[in-house]
Scaffold this motif. Structure first.
Motif, mmCIF file in Angstrom:
data_model
loop_
_atom_site.group_PDB
_atom_site.id
_atom_site.type_symbol
_atom_site.label_atom_id
_atom_site.label_comp_id
_atom_site.label_asym_id
_atom_site.label_seq_id
_atom_site.Cartn_x
_atom_site.Cartn_y
_atom_site.Cartn_z
ATOM 1 N N VAL A 188 -2.414 12.533 8.936
ATOM 2 C CA VAL A 188 -2.308 11.482 7.921
ATOM 3 C C VAL A 188 -3.271 11.748 6.764
ATOM 4 O O VAL A 188 -4.314 12.377 6.936
ATOM 5 C CB VAL A 188 -2.614 10.077 8.502
ATOM 6 N N ASP A 189 -2.877 11.262 5.599
ATOM 7 C CA ASP A 189 -3.766 11.197 4.438
ATOM 8 C C ASP A 189 -4.127 9.733 4.221
ATOM 9 O O ASP A 189 -3.239 8.880 4.137
ATOM 10 C CB ASP A 189 -3.079 11.734 3.180
ATOM 11 N N ASN A 190 -5.400 9.437 4.146
ATOM 12 C CA ASN A 190 -5.869 8.071 3.943
ATOM 13 C C ASN A 190 -6.508 7.912 2.573
ATOM 14 O O ASN A 190 -7.250 8.786 2.122
ATOM 15 C CB ASN A 190 -6.934 7.690 4.970
ATOM 16 N N ASN A 191 -6.229 6.783 1.941
ATOM 17 C CA ASN A 191 -6.933 6.437 0.718
ATOM 18 C C ASN A 191 -8.329 5.910 1.047
ATOM 19 O O ASN A 191 -8.502 5.164 2.012
ATOM 20 C CB ASN A 191 -6.169 5.362 -0.058
ATOM 21 N N VAL A 192 -9.293 6.308 0.234
ATOM 22 C CA VAL A 192 -10.635 5.739 0.276
ATOM 23 C C VAL A 192 -10.815 4.922 -1.001
ATOM 24 O O VAL A 192 -10.631 5.441 -2.105
ATOM 25 C CB VAL A 192 -11.707 6.839 0.343
ATOM 26 N N TRP A 193 -11.147 3.650 -0.838
ATOM 27 C CA TRP A 193 -11.357 2.766 -1.981
ATOM 28 C C TRP A 193 -12.808 2.317 -2.006
ATOM 29 O O TRP A 193 -13.355 1.892 -0.978
ATOM 30 C CB TRP A 193 -10.438 1.547 -1.900
ATOM 31 N N THR A 216 -3.201 0.582 -1.426
ATOM 32 C CA THR A 216 -2.808 0.669 -0.014
ATOM 33 C C THR A 216 -3.715 1.627 0.768
ATOM 34 O O THR A 216 -4.474 2.401 0.194
ATOM 35 C CB THR A 216 -1.359 1.150 0.088
ATOM 36 N N GLY A 217 -3.567 1.574 2.093
ATOM 37 C CA GLY A 217 -4.330 2.471 2.946
ATOM 38 C C GLY A 217 -3.818 3.907 2.932
ATOM 39 O O GLY A 217 -4.574 4.841 3.218
ATOM 40 N N HIS A 218 -2.551 4.073 2.612
ATOM 41 C CA HIS A 218 -1.930 5.399 2.542
ATOM 42 C C HIS A 218 -0.927 5.372 1.396
ATOM 43 O O HIS A 218 -0.205 4.391 1.227
ATOM 44 C CB HIS A 218 -1.176 5.756 3.831
ATOM 45 N N GLY A 219 -0.852 6.445 0.625
ATOM 46 C CA GLY A 219 0.206 6.552 -0.371
ATOM 47 C C GLY A 219 -0.133 5.879 -1.689
ATOM 48 O O GLY A 219 -1.289 5.579 -1.988
#
Length: 204
Positions: free
Chosen positions: A26-31, A187-190
């Motif tokens: 998976v690729d996760n977004n970091v905010w 979002t958490g992904h995408g």
């Protein structure tokens, strides 16, 4: 905030997600939300150094976890060790947290629906993807951080343990679709989306 203009910074980190005996890449977004001096990190996926690269030289005030799937909390304790920042998580996430970290390692503070956090974030409890899943609404920034509750294209996945398909839709309708339509969904992904786009897509 220390008086400076708040902003959102973003990175993407890659790793794995494991639950119910299966593992996925998976690729996760970091905010990261904050100003030039201080910030809050939303979720702690995969790689402490990559997260700190997004935070930069700023003081990390908190590590706020949208839920406790391993791809969102795996490096939270290591990030806490590096920064001294407390980990915040909804208490209903305990079973999922313990799948990753056991009962000995704990988070520091419980999240609750309606709670106001540093950085102008309001906690919205949105169970469904996970029992203690939360979204973080930042009205001053015109955005909401939805973790894995709402994506571009609809609700998050509910096919695994501790999830509930009917509940996630009720949560989204009650807590997210009531936000202004132009609110940007991080979002958490995408990719990002907007509340209006997802409300329209669900025929609301």
């Amino acid at each position: 905030m220390s008086g400076m203009q708040p902003r959102v910074d973003h990175g993407v980190v890659s790793g794995t997600f494991s639950l119910d005996g299966q593992t996925f890449d998976v690729d996760n977004n970091v905010w990261v939300v904050g100003d030039d001096a201080e910030c809050v990190v939303i979720d702690a996926p995969h790689d402490v150094d990559a997260i700190l690269a997004v935070a930069g030289e700023r003081t990390v005030r908190a590590i706020v976890c949208t839920h406790a799937h391993d791809d969102h909390v795996r490096v939270a304790p290591a990030l806490r060790e590096r920064t001294g920042a407390p980990i915040l998580l909804h208490p209903a996430e305990r079973p999922l947290w313990e799948l990753t970290h056991g009962a000995e390692v704990r988070w520091d503070e419980d999240l609750a629906d309606g709670q106001q956090l540093w950085g102008g974030l309001t906690v919205l409890h949105t169970p469904g993807h996970a029992p203690g899943a939360v979204c973080l609404y930042a009205p001053a920034l015109g955005c909401v951080f939805t973790g894995d509750t709402l994506f571009q294209g609809g609700p998050g996945a509910t096919g695994r343990s501790y999830s509930d398909a009917g509940l996630i839709v009720r949560s989204i309708r009650a807590k997210l679709f009531t936000l202004p339509g132009e609110t940007v969904v991080h979002t958490g992904h995408g990719d990002d989306t907007t509340i209006k786009a997802e409300r329209d897509a669900l025929g609301e």
